[in-house]
Write an enzyme that holds these catalytic residues in place. Structure first.
Site, PDB file in Angstrom:
ATOM      1  N   GLU A  44       4.542  -1.338   5.083  1.00  0.00           N
ATOM      2  CA  GLU A  44       5.411  -0.163   4.953  1.00  0.00           C
ATOM      3  C   GLU A  44       6.806  -0.470   5.455  1.00  0.00           C
ATOM      4  O   GLU A  44       6.978  -1.129   6.484  1.00  0.00           O
ATOM      5  CB  GLU A  44       4.805   0.977   5.784  1.00  0.00           C
ATOM      6  CG  GLU A  44       4.981   2.328   5.179  1.00  0.00           C
ATOM      7  CD  GLU A  44       4.218   2.469   3.860  1.00  0.00           C
ATOM      8  OE1 GLU A  44       4.831   2.258   2.798  1.00  0.00           O
ATOM      9  OE2 GLU A  44       3.014   2.766   3.916  1.00  0.00           O
ATOM     10  N   HIS A  45       7.779   0.014   4.714  1.00  0.00           N
ATOM     11  CA  HIS A  45       9.200  -0.199   5.034  1.00  0.00           C
ATOM     12  C   HIS A  45       9.529  -1.688   5.111  1.00  0.00           C
ATOM     13  O   HIS A  45      10.342  -2.117   5.926  1.00  0.00           O
ATOM     14  CB  HIS A  45       9.592   0.517   6.334  1.00  0.00           C
ATOM     15  CG  HIS A  45       9.774   1.990   6.143  1.00  0.00           C
ATOM     16  ND1 HIS A  45      10.915   2.534   5.602  1.00  0.00           N
ATOM     17  CD2 HIS A  45       8.940   3.036   6.375  1.00  0.00           C
ATOM     18  CE1 HIS A  45      10.789   3.852   5.533  1.00  0.00           C
ATOM     19  NE2 HIS A  45       9.589   4.189   5.991  1.00  0.00           N
ATOM     20  N   GLY A 135       4.893  11.937  -0.363  1.00  0.00           N
ATOM     21  CA  GLY A 135       4.906  10.514  -0.054  1.00  0.00           C
ATOM     22  C   GLY A 135       3.993   9.717  -0.969  1.00  0.00           C
ATOM     23  O   GLY A 135       3.592   8.603  -0.649  1.00  0.00           O
ATOM     24  N   LEU A 136       3.661  10.298  -2.134  1.00  0.00           N
ATOM     25  CA  LEU A 136       2.746   9.620  -3.061  1.00  0.00           C
ATOM     26  C   LEU A 136       3.486   9.180  -4.326  1.00  0.00           C
ATOM     27  O   LEU A 136       2.877   8.918  -5.357  1.00  0.00           O
ATOM     28  CB  LEU A 136       1.567  10.539  -3.402  1.00  0.00           C
ATOM     29  CG  LEU A 136       0.747  10.972  -2.177  1.00  0.00           C
ATOM     30  CD1 LEU A 136      -0.324  11.980  -2.570  1.00  0.00           C
ATOM     31  CD2 LEU A 136       0.111   9.760  -1.489  1.00  0.00           C
ATOM     32  N   SER A 138       5.697  10.711  -6.387  1.00  0.00           N
ATOM     33  CA  SER A 138       5.785  11.577  -7.567  1.00  0.00           C
ATOM     34  C   SER A 138       7.067  11.284  -8.337  1.00  0.00           C
ATOM     35  O   SER A 138       7.088  11.350  -9.568  1.00  0.00           O
ATOM     36  CB  SER A 138       5.723  13.048  -7.153  1.00  0.00           C
ATOM     37  OG  SER A 138       6.723  13.338  -6.204  1.00  0.00           O
ATOM     38  N   SER A 139       8.136  10.929  -7.646  1.00  0.00           N
ATOM     39  CA  SER A 139       9.395  10.691  -8.374  1.00  0.00           C
ATOM     40  C   SER A 139       9.322   9.386  -9.164  1.00  0.00           C
ATOM     41  O   SER A 139       9.771   9.331 -10.314  1.00  0.00           O
ATOM     42  CB  SER A 139      10.584  10.706  -7.422  1.00  0.00           C
ATOM     43  OG  SER A 139      10.283  10.059  -6.228  1.00  0.00           O
ATOM     44  N   ASP A 188       7.301   1.488  -5.177  1.00  0.00           N
ATOM     45  CA  ASP A 188       6.634   2.590  -5.876  1.00  0.00           C
ATOM     46  C   ASP A 188       6.624   2.361  -7.387  1.00  0.00           C
ATOM     47  O   ASP A 188       5.617   2.593  -8.060  1.00  0.00           O
ATOM     48  CB  ASP A 188       7.342   3.914  -5.565  1.00  0.00           C
ATOM     49  CG  ASP A 188       7.528   4.120  -4.072  1.00  0.00           C
ATOM     50  OD1 ASP A 188       6.805   3.471  -3.297  1.00  0.00           O
ATOM     51  OD2 ASP A 188       8.400   4.913  -3.681  1.00  0.00           O
TER      52      ASP A 188
HETATM   53  C1  GLA Z   1       9.258   4.981   0.074  1.00  0.00           C
HETATM   54  C2  GLA Z   1      10.142   4.110  -0.794  1.00  0.00           C
HETATM   55  C3  GLA Z   1       9.565   2.722  -0.931  1.00  0.00           C
HETATM   56  C4  GLA Z   1       9.193   2.123   0.424  1.00  0.00           C
HETATM   57  C5  GLA Z   1       8.397   3.121   1.247  1.00  0.00           C
HETATM   58  C6  GLA Z   1       8.145   2.625   2.633  1.00  0.00           C
HETATM   59  O1  GLA Z   1       8.041   5.194  -0.577  1.00  0.00           O
HETATM   60  O2  GLA Z   1      10.283   4.684  -2.073  1.00  0.00           O
HETATM   61  O3  GLA Z   1      10.484   1.909  -1.624  1.00  0.00           O
HETATM   62  O4  GLA Z   1      10.325   1.700   1.100  1.00  0.00           O
HETATM   63  O5  GLA Z   1       9.058   4.379   1.328  1.00  0.00           O
HETATM   64  O6  GLA Z   1       7.333   1.521   2.606  1.00  0.00           O
END
Ligand code: GLA
Length: 399
Positions: A44-45, A135-136, A138-139, A188
């Site tokens: 993540e990140h 945080g799934l 959708s965009s 994503d």
């Molecule tokens: C969001 C961003 C991704 C990624 C995550 C964290 O989902 O769209 O690009 O940076 O946060 O891992």
């Protein structure tokens, strides 16, 4: 407790988006394309730091019913923003020209044109069962569904290969960064377009190469619970951009192109005067290592042993990266207390969703414990999804 939020079938999603299209534009679409949301298992990140991440596509998808036009007019409607239908021309879509959901739905047309593809106008109607603002992704699902439609209707020839899908994903990232104005990293869109059924997607964000990692929870007797905290989550706000800026500043100070190149964490920390940058770097470097360990365990058939890596990821995101929140922490703690093998926030954080790896027979009980913990605090009940590694986007209906 209410049951898990179920994904729409091809037929249901196509019927919904198709009906919306016909109601808005008076004739049926040329087809319906669908692209999924995602959860990130770990990593993540790190996608804007040259890192490794391991998302998988959800069975929950966004459906875009689209018809090609012979002029340069673009018309967009969405059941997600029923009062915000948009009509303009291709030239009216671009950075600074459109905002809100139109950036996500129209932005891919601009980005594909920027990449040299010849496009014309189109009408599109969007519907989705990916929970919004959770945080799934959708965009990203909206961008990718539209991009797949444009690819086929304007005969760009990209969706048929992983290389082409990487190009579509890159266009969707540009749309999100430059048209919608969200400075996200690309995980994503890769998950939505390049994932395959039964696999997690190991994405190397140095060169955007991917590996399909078999991820069979059913045989292991496990399930992956997604807990949507329903706490507000917005990536267009400054916190995400601030994390990204701190990482890039730290990389510049360390003289590396990306934090992926940091091999000696202690030396790097000693070279950074700013304690906040130290924390951010510690998260990124340790998180990339956790992805490698996670993939190694899964590859050895030891998926039951990944829980502690998920727990450690959450702690690192909470303490060093400071992107968790009370709702995520409570969801993770309650899931673990109820017997989850591991749990962590997933996605950008500041709200949104957590994932918990649970014994298949315990999914309902763990979900109930989490709901109980929320009820005790007077919070809205969390939304529950069951995630199985699903395919990336595709056409789901012909006229
Ligand atoms: C969001 C961003 C991704 C990624 C995550 C964290 O989902 O769209 O690009 O940076 O946060 O891992």
């Amino acid at each position: 407790m209410t049951g898990p939020l179920l994904a729409w079938s091809d037929a249901e999603g196509a019927a919904r988006a198709g009906a919306l299209f016909t109601a808005a534009f008076g004739a049926p679409p040329d087809g319906v394309w669908a692209s999924p949301g995602r959860v990130n298992l770990i990593g993540e990140h790190v996608d804007y730091n040259g890192g490794l991440c391991l998302p998988m596509a959800l069975p929950h998808r966004t459906f875009a019913a689209v018809r090609r036009r012979d002029d340069d007019v673009v018309r967009l409607v969405s059941s997600l923003a029923p009062d915000e239908a948009w009509a303009g021309t291709l030239g009216g879509i671009g950075p600074g020209l459109v905002g809100g959901w139109v950036g996500y739905a129209g932005g891919p047309a601009w980005a594909l044109a920027q990449a040299g593809h010849a496009l014309g106008g189109f009408d599109a109607a969007i519907d989705s069962c990916v929970p919004l603002g959770s945080g799934l992704s959708s965009s990203a699902a909206v961008e990718c569904a539209v991009a797949l439609a444009l690819d086929e209707l304007f005969v760009l020839g990209l969706a048929g290969s992983d290389e082409g899908r990487a190009a579509l994903a890159a266009a969707c990232v540009r749309a999100e960064n430059e048209v919608a104005g969200a400075p996200t990293g690309g995980m994503d869109q890769a998950a939505s377009l390049r994932a395959t059924a039964g696999h997690a997607l190991l994405l190397d964000t140095v060169d955007h190469s991917v590996a399909q990692v078999p991820f069979d929870l059913t045989t292991a007797g496990l399930a992956l619970l997604v807990i949507d905290t329903r706490a507000e989550h917005a990536l267009v706000d400054g916190q995400y951009a601030a994390r990204r800026a701190a990482c890039h500043a730290a990389a510049a100070r360390l003289g590396v192109a990306t934090l992926r190149e940091v091999t000696d964490l202690d030396a790097a920390l000693a070279a950074l005067p700013d304690p906040v940058e130290q924390m951010r770097v510690r998260h990124v470097v340790t998180e990339i290592a956790r992805v490698e360990q996670f993939v190694a365990l899964v590859g050895e058939g030891r998926v039951r042993e990944v829980g502690p890596l998920m727990d450690a990821s959450h702690e690192s995101l909470r303490v060093d990266y400071e992107v968790s929140c009370d709702e995520l922490d409570v969801a993770v703690a309650a899931a673990r207390a109820a017997g989850a093998l591991g749990a962590r926030m997933t996605g950008g954080g500041f709200g949104g969703s957590a994932i918990a790896l649970v014994e298949a027979g315990r999914a309902d009980a763990v979900a109930a414990e989490v709901a109980q913990a929320f009820a005790e605090r007077g919070w809205r009940p969390p939304g529950i999804l069951l995630a199985s590694p699903s395919p990336g986007g595709a056409r789901v209906a012909s006229p």
